[in-house]
Design a protein around this motif. Structure first.
Motif, PDB file in Angstrom:
ATOM      1  N   LEU A   1      12.649  38.412  56.117  1.00 44.94           N
ATOM      2  CA  LEU A   1      11.579  38.774  57.040  1.00 44.94           C
ATOM      3  C   LEU A   1      11.513  37.857  58.255  1.00 44.94           C
ATOM      4  O   LEU A   1      11.366  38.325  59.377  1.00 44.94           O
ATOM      5  N   ALA A   2      11.629  36.556  58.047  1.00 40.08           N
ATOM      6  CA  ALA A   2      11.572  35.623  59.179  1.00 40.08           C
ATOM      7  C   ALA A   2      12.750  35.860  60.119  1.00 40.08           C
ATOM      8  O   ALA A   2      12.580  35.888  61.343  1.00 40.08           O
ATOM      9  N   GLY A   3      13.949  36.065  59.558  1.00 42.21           N
ATOM     10  CA  GLY A   3      15.119  36.353  60.388  1.00 42.21           C
ATOM     11  C   GLY A   3      14.975  37.672  61.117  1.00 42.21           C
ATOM     12  O   GLY A   3      15.345  37.800  62.290  1.00 42.21           O
ATOM     13  N   SER A   4      14.438  38.677  60.439  1.00 42.72           N
ATOM     14  CA  SER A   4      14.226  39.985  61.063  1.00 42.72           C
ATOM     15  C   SER A   4      13.234  39.886  62.210  1.00 42.72           C
ATOM     16  O   SER A   4      13.409  40.519  63.248  1.00 42.72           O
ATOM     17  N   LEU A   5      12.191  39.097  62.018  1.00 40.17           N
ATOM     18  CA  LEU A   5      11.179  38.921  63.063  1.00 40.17           C
ATOM     19  C   LEU A   5      11.811  38.290  64.302  1.00 40.17           C
ATOM     20  O   LEU A   5      11.593  38.750  65.424  1.00 40.17           O
ATOM     21  N   THR A   6      12.603  37.257  64.108  1.00 39.02           N
ATOM     22  CA  THR A   6      13.252  36.585  65.238  1.00 39.02           C
ATOM     23  C   THR A   6      14.193  37.534  65.965  1.00 39.02           C
ATOM     24  O   THR A   6      14.160  37.634  67.192  1.00 39.02           O
ATOM     25  N   ALA A   7      15.028  38.261  65.215  1.00 44.19           N
ATOM     26  CA  ALA A   7      15.973  39.198  65.825  1.00 44.19           C
ATOM     27  C   ALA A   7      15.246  40.328  66.549  1.00 44.19           C
ATOM     28  O   ALA A   7      15.615  40.704  67.668  1.00 44.19           O
ATOM     29  N   HIS A   8      14.198  40.854  65.926  1.00 45.16           N
ATOM     30  CA  HIS A   8      13.423  41.949  66.520  1.00 45.16           C
ATOM     31  C   HIS A   8      12.741  41.478  67.804  1.00 45.16           C
ATOM     32  O   HIS A   8      12.702  42.204  68.791  1.00 45.16           O
ATOM     33  N   ARG A   9      12.206  40.269  67.770  1.00 44.34           N
ATOM     34  CA  ARG A   9      11.525  39.713  68.942  1.00 44.34           C
ATOM     35  C   ARG A   9      12.505  39.579  70.101  1.00 44.34           C
ATOM     36  O   ARG A   9      12.184  39.915  71.232  1.00 44.34           O
ATOM     37  N   LYS A  10      13.723  39.088  69.823  1.00 48.62           N
ATOM     38  CA  LYS A  10      14.737  38.932  70.873  1.00 48.62           C
ATOM     39  C   LYS A  10      15.173  40.289  71.413  1.00 48.62           C
ATOM     40  O   LYS A  10      15.339  40.458  72.613  1.00 48.62           O
ATOM     41  N   ALA A  11      15.379  41.248  70.522  1.00 46.08           N
ATOM     42  CA  ALA A  11      15.859  42.568  70.933  1.00 46.08           C
ATOM     43  C   ALA A  11      14.827  43.332  71.750  1.00 46.08           C
ATOM     44  O   ALA A  11      15.191  44.127  72.614  1.00 46.08           O
ATOM     45  N   HIS A  12      13.547  43.088  71.507  1.00 45.02           N
ATOM     46  CA  HIS A  12      12.503  43.853  72.196  1.00 45.02           C
ATOM     47  C   HIS A  12      11.736  43.015  73.207  1.00 45.02           C
ATOM     48  O   HIS A  12      10.646  43.387  73.627  1.00 45.02           O
TER      49      HIS A  12
ATOM     50  N   ARG B   1       3.531  47.167  64.373  1.00 45.05           N
ATOM     51  CA  ARG B   1       4.648  48.115  64.434  1.00 45.05           C
ATOM     52  C   ARG B   1       5.893  47.533  63.758  1.00 45.05           C
ATOM     53  O   ARG B   1       6.630  48.239  63.081  1.00 45.05           O
ATOM     54  N   PHE B   2       6.118  46.225  63.923  1.00 44.70           N
ATOM     55  CA  PHE B   2       7.236  45.551  63.266  1.00 44.70           C
ATOM     56  C   PHE B   2       7.076  45.640  61.744  1.00 44.70           C
ATOM     57  O   PHE B   2       8.023  45.942  61.028  1.00 44.70           O
ATOM     58  N   VAL B   3       5.876  45.382  61.235  1.00 42.83           N
ATOM     59  CA  VAL B   3       5.597  45.440  59.791  1.00 42.83           C
ATOM     60  C   VAL B   3       5.887  46.849  59.255  1.00 42.83           C
ATOM     61  O   VAL B   3       6.513  47.007  58.207  1.00 42.83           O
ATOM     62  N   LEU B   4       5.451  47.874  59.977  1.00 46.28           N
ATOM     63  CA  LEU B   4       5.725  49.254  59.562  1.00 46.28           C
ATOM     64  C   LEU B   4       7.231  49.530  59.545  1.00 46.28           C
ATOM     65  O   LEU B   4       7.742  50.173  58.621  1.00 46.28           O
ATOM     66  N   THR B   5       7.940  49.033  60.549  1.00 42.63           N
ATOM     67  CA  THR B   5       9.391  49.224  60.628  1.00 42.63           C
ATOM     68  C   THR B   5      10.085  48.577  59.436  1.00 42.63           C
ATOM     69  O   THR B   5      10.968  49.170  58.806  1.00 42.63           O
ATOM     70  N   VAL B   6       9.696  47.347  59.106  1.00 44.53           N
ATOM     71  CA  VAL B   6      10.299  46.641  57.973  1.00 44.53           C
ATOM     72  C   VAL B   6       9.996  47.377  56.668  1.00 44.53           C
ATOM     73  O   VAL B   6      10.882  47.555  55.827  1.00 44.53           O
ATOM     74  N   ALA B   7       8.762  47.825  56.486  1.00 43.60           N
ATOM     75  CA  ALA B   7       8.395  48.535  55.258  1.00 43.60           C
ATOM     76  C   ALA B   7       9.200  49.830  55.124  1.00 43.60           C
ATOM     77  O   ALA B   7       9.699  50.148  54.041  1.00 43.60           O
ATOM     78  N   ARG B   8       9.343  50.578  56.228  1.00 40.46           N
ATOM     79  CA  ARG B   8      10.157  51.807  56.190  1.00 40.46           C
ATOM     80  C   ARG B   8      11.600  51.484  55.804  1.00 40.46           C
ATOM     81  O   ARG B   8      12.218  52.185  55.009  1.00 40.46           O
ATOM     82  N   HIS B   9      12.126  50.407  56.384  1.00 42.82           N
ATOM     83  CA  HIS B   9      13.504  49.990  56.092  1.00 42.82           C
ATOM     84  C   HIS B   9      13.653  49.620  54.613  1.00 42.82           C
ATOM     85  O   HIS B   9      14.619  50.027  53.959  1.00 42.82           O
ATOM     86  N   CYS B  10      12.704  48.850  54.084  1.00 40.87           N
ATOM     87  CA  CYS B  10      12.742  48.456  52.663  1.00 40.87           C
ATOM     88  C   CYS B  10      12.755  49.673  51.755  1.00 40.87           C
ATOM     89  O   CYS B  10      13.516  49.729  50.783  1.00 40.87           O
ATOM     90  N   LEU B  11      11.923  50.663  52.063  1.00 40.56           N
ATOM     91  CA  LEU B  11      11.873  51.877  51.242  1.00 40.56           C
ATOM     92  C   LEU B  11      13.162  52.686  51.367  1.00 40.56           C
ATOM     93  O   LEU B  11      13.659  53.237  50.382  1.00 40.56           O
ATOM     94  N   LYS B  12      13.724  52.726  52.574  1.00 43.36           N
ATOM     95  CA  LYS B  12      14.941  53.499  52.795  1.00 43.36           C
ATOM     96  C   LYS B  12      16.127  52.892  52.058  1.00 43.36           C
ATOM     97  O   LYS B  12      16.869  53.612  51.382  1.00 43.36           O
ATOM     98  N   ILE B  13      16.312  51.578  52.157  1.00 50.08           N
ATOM     99  CA  ILE B  13      17.490  50.959  51.532  1.00 50.08           C
ATOM    100  C   ILE B  13      17.334  50.803  50.021  1.00 50.08           C
ATOM    101  O   ILE B  13      18.304  50.510  49.333  1.00 50.08           O
ATOM    102  N   ASN B  14      16.112  51.012  49.522  1.00 49.52           N
ATOM    103  CA  ASN B  14      15.852  50.891  48.086  1.00 49.52           C
ATOM    104  C   ASN B  14      15.322  52.200  47.494  1.00 49.52           C
ATOM    105  O   ASN B  14      14.520  52.193  46.567  1.00 49.52           O
ATOM    106  N   ALA B  15      15.802  53.316  48.006  1.00 54.39           N
ATOM    107  CA  ALA B  15      15.301  54.625  47.575  1.00 54.39           C
ATOM    108  C   ALA B  15      15.520  54.870  46.081  1.00 54.39           C
ATOM    109  O   ALA B  15      14.649  55.426  45.408  1.00 54.39           O
TER     110      ALA B  15
END
Length: 173
Positions: A156-167, A109-123
């Motif tokens: 990605l590594a920073g996002s994983l750490t932040a996402h893990r803490k937040a959830h 689910r994290f991987v899908l979230t990151v991929a969606r974010h990448c596509l959104k910010i780079n439309a």
């Protein structure tokens, strides 16, 4: 191929390019009709690095699921690669999750979230690559580099750490 299928394949391959570059991978070529039974192909350059293997695999998973996300935008089930790439990504996330200290389905689910974010910010860059691929059918080298200029990167590594803490759930003693 029909125009609708061409457009969906171009979007699928452009998404692999955008998300791959956003997480730090280098793309060497992207093409429609590579002639090997695939409708399209995105080739990434092999890079030696000192990163932990699981983190490198995470980069690969983000760029892999991106194609599926772009396909769903064009509502084109004829491509039949959505379930294949999704299955590969889900199994691989389950395999690498223990090395990253997380659960496999959560990681997917994290991987899908990151991929969606990448596509959104780079439309804008996504559309640029997709349109060029529809017209030119194959892009590599300097032309591909020019098309991917301005892609916003994701740590990605920073996002994983932040996402893990937040959830994270409650701490158990």
């Amino acid at each position: 191929m029909s125009l609708h299928i061409d457009r969906a394949v171009a979007a699928h391959e452009a998404a692999h390019v955008i998300c791959g570059v956003a997480v730090g991978r280098r793309v060497s070529e992207v093409t429609l009709d590579p002639g090997d039974g695939n409708l399209g192909l995105c080739c990434f350059a092999t890079v030696r690095h000192s990163r932990k293997q699981a983190v490198h695999d995470l980069h690969v998973m983000v760029s892999l699921v991106a194609g599926e996300l772009a396909e769903s935008q064009f509502d084109c089930p004829d491509l039949e690669c959505q379930t294949t790439e999704r299955g590969i990504a889900r199994r691989h996330c389950a395999k690498i999750a223990p090395a990253l200290g997380v659960e496999g389905e959560w990681l997917y689910r994290f991987v899908l979230t990151v991929a969606r974010h990448c596509l959104k910010i780079n439309a804008v860059q996504f559309d640029r690559v997709r349109w060029a691929l529809e017209r030119e059918r194959q892009i590599s080298g300097v032309r591909l580099s020019r098309l991917t200029v301005g892609i916003r990167r994701v740590n990605l590594a920073g996002s994983l750490t932040a996402h893990r803490k937040a959830h994270a759930g409650p701490v158990k003693y």
